[in-house]
Design an enzyme around this catalytic site. Sequence first.
Site, PDB file in Angstrom:
ATOM      1  N   THR A 195      12.750 -16.524  39.042  1.00 56.10           N
ATOM      2  CA  THR A 195      13.080 -17.949  39.107  1.00 56.10           C
ATOM      3  C   THR A 195      14.288 -18.286  38.249  1.00 56.10           C
ATOM      4  O   THR A 195      15.099 -19.143  38.606  1.00 56.10           O
ATOM      5  CB  THR A 195      11.878 -18.793  38.664  1.00 56.10           C
ATOM      6  OG1 THR A 195      10.800 -18.584  39.571  1.00 56.10           O
ATOM      7  CG2 THR A 195      12.216 -20.277  38.644  1.00 56.10           C
ATOM      8  N   SER A 238       9.652 -11.885  41.508  1.00 57.11           N
ATOM      9  CA  SER A 238       8.771 -10.959  40.791  1.00 57.11           C
ATOM     10  C   SER A 238       7.409 -10.792  41.445  1.00 57.11           C
ATOM     11  O   SER A 238       6.688  -9.856  41.117  1.00 57.11           O
ATOM     12  CB  SER A 238       8.603 -11.377  39.322  1.00 57.11           C
ATOM     13  OG  SER A 238       7.663 -12.403  39.167  1.00 57.11           O
ATOM     14  N   THR A 266       8.333 -14.996  36.533  1.00 59.15           N
ATOM     15  CA  THR A 266       7.135 -15.247  35.731  1.00 59.15           C
ATOM     16  C   THR A 266       5.841 -14.759  36.379  1.00 59.15           C
ATOM     17  O   THR A 266       4.836 -14.575  35.694  1.00 59.15           O
ATOM     18  CB  THR A 266       6.992 -16.749  35.413  1.00 59.15           C
ATOM     19  OG1 THR A 266       6.902 -17.483  36.646  1.00 59.15           O
ATOM     20  CG2 THR A 266       8.184 -17.251  34.617  1.00 59.15           C
ATOM     21  N   ASP A 267       5.843 -14.544  37.693  1.00 56.26           N
ATOM     22  CA  ASP A 267       4.594 -14.202  38.378  1.00 56.26           C
ATOM     23  C   ASP A 267       3.985 -12.895  37.888  1.00 56.26           C
ATOM     24  O   ASP A 267       2.755 -12.781  37.781  1.00 56.26           O
ATOM     25  CB  ASP A 267       4.811 -14.137  39.890  1.00 56.26           C
ATOM     26  CG  ASP A 267       4.909 -15.495  40.535  1.00 56.26           C
ATOM     27  OD1 ASP A 267       4.627 -16.501  39.838  1.00 56.26           O
ATOM     28  OD2 ASP A 267       5.262 -15.578  41.722  1.00 56.26           O
TER      29      ASP A 267
END
Length: 311
Positions: free
Chosen positions: A16, A62, A95-96
Amino acid sequence: MQSNAQTVVVLGTGGTIAGKAADAGDNVGYTAGQVGVQQLVQAVPALALVPLEMEQVAQLDSKDMSHEVWRTLALRCEQHLARPEVAGVVITHGTDTMEETAWFLQRVLAPGKPVVITGAMRPSTALLRDGPQNLLDAVAVVRSGQARGVVAVMSGQVHAAQRFRKVHAYRVDAFDSGDAGPLAVVEEGAVKVFGEWPRGEALGTAVLGGDAMQWPQVEVVTSHAGAGVAVVKALVSAGVKGLVVACTGNGTIHRDMEEALIEANRQGLAVLRSTRTGGRILPTIHDSLPSADELPPAKARVELLLRLLSA
C-alpha cells in the site's frame, strides 16, 4: 553511529505504501505496488541528507507475498548486513503479510544490526498518506544506533517481530503487540525504548535451499462450531506436510477435527495449535497436540514451515 556504518539500505517490495488510486479521496480502491522504492524515498525530503541505497526486490500486493520473495529478501538482507558500512536495512512492505515476513526474517537471520519493516495503511496518492512518515521513522530507528533484530515501525511505534500483528483492517494505527506493548516509539526522529530488542539464534539462510518452490506445504485450518474432518482429510490427501490449527480459546479444537488431526499427526503430519483469539496458549492436561505458544496462526505457520525446512 560509527562512521563506518552510516548507510541505510532500503529494499522495496511494493504494498500500500507504493499504491496509487485514481482519486486522492479514495483510501481503499487503490492498486498496491505501483510506485518504485526510489520514488518513495524522494517523497521524503528529510531523507535527502541520509546516505541511502535503494533496491527494488519485488513489486506486489503483500497479500500475494511468496516464498520466493521471502527467500530473496533474506539473502539480500544477509548480504547487505555483512557490509561494514551498512547500519541496517529498511524494507517497505504491504501490511497484510508484514507480520509473517518479519517473523520469517527474524528466525532466519536474527540479525545483530536492525532490519526494519515499514509500510502504510493509505496509498501514496491519499490526502493524508502515512507512508512518508513511517519511512522516515524506520530510517530513524536504523540510524539511532540502539536497534537490533527485526522490528516493524508503523504510526510512530516500534514492534518486535515475534509479538506484533495487524488488528484493524482500515485505521492507520492498525498494529499492536498485545500485552507486551510496543518495543519503542519514534518521536520527531528520536527513539524512546521500553523493552529489549529482538534476539535469538539464527537458523541461517542455508536452510532455505536453492528453490523455494520445493519448500514443504504448510496450511492453516480453523476450528469452529460444527468443524469437521473434511478439510483435514483433503489437505492430507493433497500432500501437505504441516497444518496449523487456528484454535478456539486456550488452544481447543472441535472434537471431530481434533480426532482427524491426531490421527494425521500419528501418521507423520506436523501439527501446531495456535489460538485465534490472541494471547498465548497455556498448557493443560488435555493437550494432545503441540502448541505455538504466543504465535498467532499466520506466524505459527511460518514457524512450522521453518521447523520442517530445518529438520
